[in-house]
Design a protein around this motif. Structure first.
Motif, PDB file in Angstrom:
ATOM      1  N   ASP A  36       0.858  -1.183   0.000  1.00  0.00           N
ATOM      2  CA  ASP A  36       0.000   0.000   0.000  1.00  0.00           C
ATOM      3  C   ASP A  36       0.898   1.239   0.000  1.00  0.00           C
ATOM      4  N   ALA A  38       0.522   4.220  -1.281  1.00  0.00           N
ATOM      5  CA  ALA A  38      -0.151   5.475  -0.925  1.00  0.00           C
ATOM      6  C   ALA A  38      -0.336   5.567   0.591  1.00  0.00           C
ATOM      7  N   GLY A  39      -0.750   4.471   1.193  1.00  0.00           N
ATOM      8  CA  GLY A  39      -0.940   4.462   2.644  1.00  0.00           C
ATOM      9  C   GLY A  39       0.366   4.674   3.392  1.00  0.00           C
ATOM     10  N   THR A  41       3.036   6.170   2.220  1.00  0.00           N
ATOM     11  CA  THR A  41       3.461   7.546   1.967  1.00  0.00           C
ATOM     12  C   THR A  41       2.722   8.505   2.890  1.00  0.00           C
ATOM     13  N   GLN A  42       1.414   8.295   3.035  1.00  0.00           N
ATOM     14  CA  GLN A  42       0.610   9.153   3.916  1.00  0.00           C
ATOM     15  C   GLN A  42       1.073   9.022   5.365  1.00  0.00           C
ATOM     16  N   LYS A  43       1.291   7.804   5.830  1.00  0.00           N
ATOM     17  CA  LYS A  43       1.740   7.574   7.206  1.00  0.00           C
ATOM     18  C   LYS A  43       3.114   8.176   7.426  1.00  0.00           C
ATOM     19  N   SER A  45       4.430  10.709   5.914  1.00  0.00           N
ATOM     20  CA  SER A  45       4.265  12.159   5.946  1.00  0.00           C
ATOM     21  C   SER A  45       3.735  12.614   7.310  1.00  0.00           C
ATOM     22  N   GLN A  46       2.753  11.882   7.822  1.00  0.00           N
ATOM     23  CA  GLN A  46       2.174  12.201   9.134  1.00  0.00           C
ATOM     24  C   GLN A  46       3.235  12.082  10.233  1.00  0.00           C
ATOM     25  N   GLN A  49       5.764  14.920  10.054  1.00  0.00           N
ATOM     26  CA  GLN A  49       5.213  16.171  10.572  1.00  0.00           C
ATOM     27  C   GLN A  49       5.205  16.164  12.100  1.00  0.00           C
ATOM     28  N   THR A 143      10.098  10.870   2.681  1.00  0.00           N
ATOM     29  CA  THR A 143       8.916  10.532   1.884  1.00  0.00           C
ATOM     30  C   THR A 143       9.131  10.727   0.391  1.00  0.00           C
TER      31      THR A 143
END
Length: 153
Positions: A36, A38-39, A41-43, A45-46, A49, A143
């Motif tokens: 996954d 996309a998942g 990458t999103q995690k 990034s989170q 941050q 990322t």
């Protein structure tokens, strides 16, 4: 060895290398399809941050209290203030010097002049753009790394 045998040996090597390279690419493709991206990458990034926010707070407190934010020692070790504990104490990340780390896992024996006589340098380790070796180093997930890009073909 006569020329005919030499050519057969070269052809055999090229066939073997071609099959191995194709199999390696197939494995990479299967792993990427089953991941996954996309998942992840999103995690990533989170988490990046959140880590940046913890570090920014720690650095503001360091300015107030006169704490070191980042130090590099003569042996190559680096420490950096990354966050605070719940009680407000500093949390530093530290790296070993690359030489100490290499010695601790005996990687220095692989280098040019190393005791194994292999003289590995790391050059030309990629096949079809994919690294054949991996390494983890301290720090947040990058990322923008190619492995997070599902279309890096």
């Amino acid at each position: 060895m006569n020329n005919n045998n030499f050519y057969k040996l070269c052809l055999s090597f090229l066939v073997f290398w071609s099959i191995h390279t194709t199999q390696a690419q197939n494995i990479v493709d299967k792993v990427q399809q089953a991941t996954d991206v996309a998942g992840l990458t999103q995690k990533a990034s989170q988490l990046k941050q959140e880590a940046e926010q913890r570090k920014a707070l720690a650095w503001r407190i360091a300015d107030e209290k006169g704490w070191a934010k980042r130090l590099t020692y003569s042996d190559g070790e680096i420490i950096e203030l990354m966050a605070l504990t719940e009680n407000g104490f500093p949390i530093y990340y530290a790296t070993e010097s690359n030489l100490i780390a290499a010695e601790s896992i005996s990687a220095n024996k692989l280098w040019n002049g190393g005791s194994l006589g292999l003289s590995l340098s790391g050059a030309n380790m990629a096949i079809n753009g994919y690294a054949r070796l991996g390494e983890w180093d301290g720090g947040a997930t990058l990322t923008t790394h190619q492995e997070f890009n599902a279309n890096n073909g």
